[in-house]
Design a protein around this motif. Sequence first.
Motif, PDB file in Angstrom:
ATOM      1  N   THR A  88       0.798  -1.223   0.000  1.00 56.44           N
ATOM      2  CA  THR A  88       0.000   0.000   0.000  1.00 56.44           C
ATOM      3  C   THR A  88       0.831   1.273   0.000  1.00 56.44           C
ATOM      4  N   GLU A 130      -9.287  -3.452   1.513  1.00 62.40           N
ATOM      5  CA  GLU A 130      -9.907  -2.136   1.404  1.00 62.40           C
ATOM      6  C   GLU A 130      -9.825  -1.589  -0.013  1.00 62.40           C
ATOM      7  N   VAL A 131      -8.639  -1.672  -0.630  1.00 58.04           N
ATOM      8  CA  VAL A 131      -8.480  -1.080  -1.946  1.00 58.04           C
ATOM      9  C   VAL A 131      -9.266  -1.849  -3.007  1.00 58.04           C
ATOM     10  N   GLN A 136      -9.640   2.515  -2.477  1.00 57.12           N
ATOM     11  CA  GLN A 136      -8.876   3.494  -1.717  1.00 57.12           C
ATOM     12  C   GLN A 136      -8.014   2.790  -0.688  1.00 57.12           C
ATOM     13  N   VAL A 137      -6.987   3.505  -0.227  1.00 62.90           N
ATOM     14  CA  VAL A 137      -6.080   3.001   0.794  1.00 62.90           C
ATOM     15  C   VAL A 137      -6.044   4.016   1.925  1.00 62.90           C
ATOM     16  N   THR A 143      -6.884   8.990   3.738  1.00 57.72           N
ATOM     17  CA  THR A 143      -7.369   8.158   2.639  1.00 57.72           C
ATOM     18  C   THR A 143      -6.750   8.594   1.316  1.00 57.72           C
ATOM     19  N   ARG A 145      -6.954   7.751  -2.816  1.00 57.80           N
ATOM     20  CA  ARG A 145      -7.745   7.088  -3.835  1.00 57.80           C
ATOM     21  C   ARG A 145      -6.852   6.343  -4.831  1.00 57.80           C
ATOM     22  N   ALA A 146      -7.294   5.163  -5.227  1.00 55.33           N
ATOM     23  CA  ALA A 146      -6.625   4.417  -6.284  1.00 55.33           C
ATOM     24  C   ALA A 146      -7.008   5.017  -7.629  1.00 55.33           C
TER      25      ALA A 146
END
Length: 326
Positions: A88, A130-131, A136-137, A143, A145-146
Amino acid sequence: MNPAPTPDQAAWFHQTFEALVDNIGHAVLGKSQVVRLALTCMLAEGHLLLEDAPGTGKTSLARAIAATVQGTHNRIQFTPDLLPSDVTGVSIYDQASRTFDFHRGPIFASIVLADEINRASPKTQSALLEVMEEGQVTVDGTTHRAPAPFMVIATQNPIEQAGTYRLPEAQLDRFLMKTEIGYPDHLATVEILSGAKEKDPASHLPARITTDAVIKMAALASDVHVDPTVLEYVSHLARATRDDADTRLGVSVRGALALIRTAKVWAAAHGRTFVLPDDIKELAHPVWNHRLVLDPEAEFAGATAAGVLGRVLADVAAPQERRTVA
């Protein structure tokens, strides 16, 4: 609720989808069905689990998809000593500014290949939860965003179990599909061997679509019409997997939703504005196989998830008429 796609939009989706399949097919020869499933998974905003032997083209598939959609690509080799922060990212203190700077991990890419995911510890595997679910991480309460689109293609090696950690059901459920590439047929193998001097065909693929257009396609597919009779059919199928004597845990509501999402993309990929029962039948195995937990005694006696699904699909009658018109 947005209106269903128009016939012109469905035709554009079909033509674009076929162009993507054709482009990726130059790097992954003789595996158009797997490519179609992978693209369907991406456009349904899901993630793909490949369980296959080494050397079947799993990395090439991920790289080819990333190149085709003008996306970024990262490969993470999962090992027993891999830490969650290696996936992450981590916050590092900057003495000059006296602040913590977040250094993004390899998970921040359009297409992420999680190679041999079952070799990492459960703690590291859980870093993906989560991602994969929320895109998102969260690190140190912040937080991140991916990118969009975002897709994880994870691999497992079925022939080596020493030093591996079985994926828990909660994480398996995060994968929209599970399938295998398999070895190419004779003609495709000969073609691959004839181009042996080119070590990485995916690196030379031209981009066929922008990431913004991928997002547009995903939004368009989400509006494909699903008749109430098809929704009832999926519900009956899911219920039948839970009632089957060979299963300890059948398909959940999340699994039923996953099948509907993929069926919408599959219908649009075929130039239709509505889902057919045949779409459900064609996608049930790759979407549901990994979600079934078999009874240990039944599994010992030879029962398989594919066998349960085959029986359920044969026993539950598909709708013959549409209740509403898209």
